[in-house]
Scaffold this motif. Structure first.
Motif: not given
Length: 493
Positions: A300-312
């Motif tokens: 979950x962690x890397x997916x949340x981070x990618x979404x928060x960065x606006x990349x995903x």
């Protein structure tokens, strides 16, 4: 009102691992726990190969290994499983108390700025299209925190799960397990798992010098969750099954648990997620629970981070449930089977005799052992390469900067495009700021996939931050790679 990116409820191994992952990616975190301080108690007593690999991928394992003790086997319902030929750097169970793992993860998460706010239970939340407003209790009164996401890592009685209205269906307890961490005046010569008596089974394992974990499992005797279990009660039950108490004294901790098996029907409701025991509980057969939670957190962690960065896109977050829910369901299934296999009586004795013979067959032993250790996980991908969806083997590599290995490339928590064998790097300029590109030579021309066998070393592989292969090819081109990057890393810039 305070603001942050992610509120994490619960500072056990799952919450701490998630906090570390998010801080590694630069995500702001509020890590809350309703307890006044860490208790030092340890329900879990070990970690398996895949969890050790994940900790190694982040550089978190070196300090932990000396604090545990390798046991060159595992078990399925008390029947021994040899892990020694599994293709991993850690073909064993590491006997290490949960309290030690929590201490190490707490230290490392705090170094990155994610210190625990104790005495801070989540008491409510409201979510809307842009975030979650979390109500937090405490000795100084209630307060609120505004975040983009809330993750409940707050255990089997999860407040977050209940507030979210998520069903927690499953089966009730039929067994009572009892734990005591004690000193022994006359310890057994060797540790043992699940030795059987007429009315249950018992175990004795040394975790720290001078200290042993004794376990008693009584079938068809169920204690309510809040019932008191005294040291004298534990000793009487242990003697009844084992015929001795090994001179047990000076208990650190005595507790009990059951074999209730339940799973959240959803891991996500809008901006609220569940992980670890908040999402699934089961009997601790095979020692899988803590491993399951830590691996939830890393997924979950890397997916949340990618979404928060606006990349995903938000769709990436949906893959957390689609990937992790079936894994936990499998654990519940196999722990129910192990509970049945541990029962006493002539019918179960016959079943155990047959299972013992079957486990002597390598294919059966490996099938069960790879499931217990989670080395066999394969997530769905659209790629058809045999590596796709599997955890990447930790192969030795040679790069321009010197010798290294695959898992060490994942220390930063970023996706990695690994190009091998002198192949040209595929042209992906739109993702260069989001993907680390590494060119290397593999020091072996064949890689081993647990449960599958040897395959030729790939020409290139796209590695997700959690160490699973999103795409691989023998002759690297952009065919399939662009689609994999778009799915797992985000749309082209």
């Amino acid at each position: 009102m305070d603001t942050t990116d992610v509120v994490i409820a619960g500072a056990g191994p799952t919450g701490l691992m998630l906090a570390y992952e998010l801080r590694l990616a630069g995500v702001e975190v509020a890590l809350l726990d309703g307890l006044p301080a860490r208790t030092g108690e340890s329900r879990a007593g070990g970690i398996h190969a895949r969890t050790m690999e994940i900790l190694d991928q982040r550089g978190l394992l070196d300090d932990l290994l000396p604090q545990g003790r390798p046991i060159q086997a595992g078990h399925f319902g008390g029947l021994p499983l040899d892990f020694s030929d599994f293709n991993t750097r850690y073909p064993y169970t590491l006997a290490v108390l949960q309290s030690v793992i929590e201490r190490e993860l707490d230290r490392r998460a705090t170094e990155l700025g994610a210190s625990v706010q104790w005495g801070s239970p989540v008491t409510g939340f409201r979510q809307d299209a842009t975030g979650v407003e979390v109500e937090v209790g405490g000795p100084e009164g209630s307060r609120r925190i505004r975040a983009a996401y809330l993750v409940g890592c707050d255990g089997g009685r999860s407040t977050v799960r209940k507030l979210a209205g998520i069903d927690f269906a499953g089966t009730d307890a039929t067994v009572t397990g009892m734990i005591a961490d004690v000193e022994l005046a006359d310890p057994p010569a060797q540790p043992f798992f699940g030795q059987r008596g007429d009315a249950g089974d018992f175990s004795a394992v040394q975790f720290e010098p001078g200290w042993y974990r004794l376990v008693v499992q009584r079938h068809d005797r169920v204690l309510e969750r809040g019932a008191e279990l005294t040291f004298e009660d534990f000793r009487d039950n242990f003697i009844e099954l084992a015929g001795t108490d090994f001179g047990m004294h000076s208990p650190r901790w005595v507790t009990h648990y059951g074999d209730a098996a339940r799973q959240a029907d959803r891991y996500r409701v809008g901006r609220v997620f569940l992980a670890g025991d908040a999402a699934h509980i089961h009997y601790p057969a095979g020692g899988q629970g803590q491993n399951l939670g830590v691996q939830d957190a890393v997924n979950l962690g890397w997916k949340l981070a990618a979404t928060l960065r606006g990349n995903a896109s938000d769709e990436l977050l949906d893959t957390y449930e689609t990937e992790r829910h079936p894994i936990a369901a499998r654990v519940l299934h196999n722990t129910r089977a192990q509970t049945a296999l541990s029962r006493s009586g002539p019918h179960t004795d016959a079943l155990r005799d047959i299972m013992s013979d079957l486990i002597d067959i390598d294919q059966v032993r490996q099938r069960l052992g790879l499931m217990i250790t989670a080395l066999d996980i394969r997530y769905d991908t659209k790629a058809d390469h045999p590596l796709a969806g599997r955890r990447v083997p930790d192969a030795d590599l040679t790069t321009e900067g010197g010798d290294t290995r695959v898992h060490a490339l994942l220390r930063s928590g970023r996706p990695v495009l690994l190009v091998l064998g002198g192949n040209d790097v595929p042209a992906i300029p739109q993702w260069h700021d989001r993907v680390e590109i590494v060119t290397a030579e593999s020091r072996t021309d064949r890689w081993t996939i647990p449960g599958v066998g040897d395959i030729p070393c790939p020409g290139a592989a796209l590695l997700r931050p959690d160490g699973y292969v999103a795409w691989a090819a023998d002759d690297p081109t952009t065919a399939g790679l662009v689609e994999a990057l778009t799915t797992w890393v985000g749309a082209p810039a």
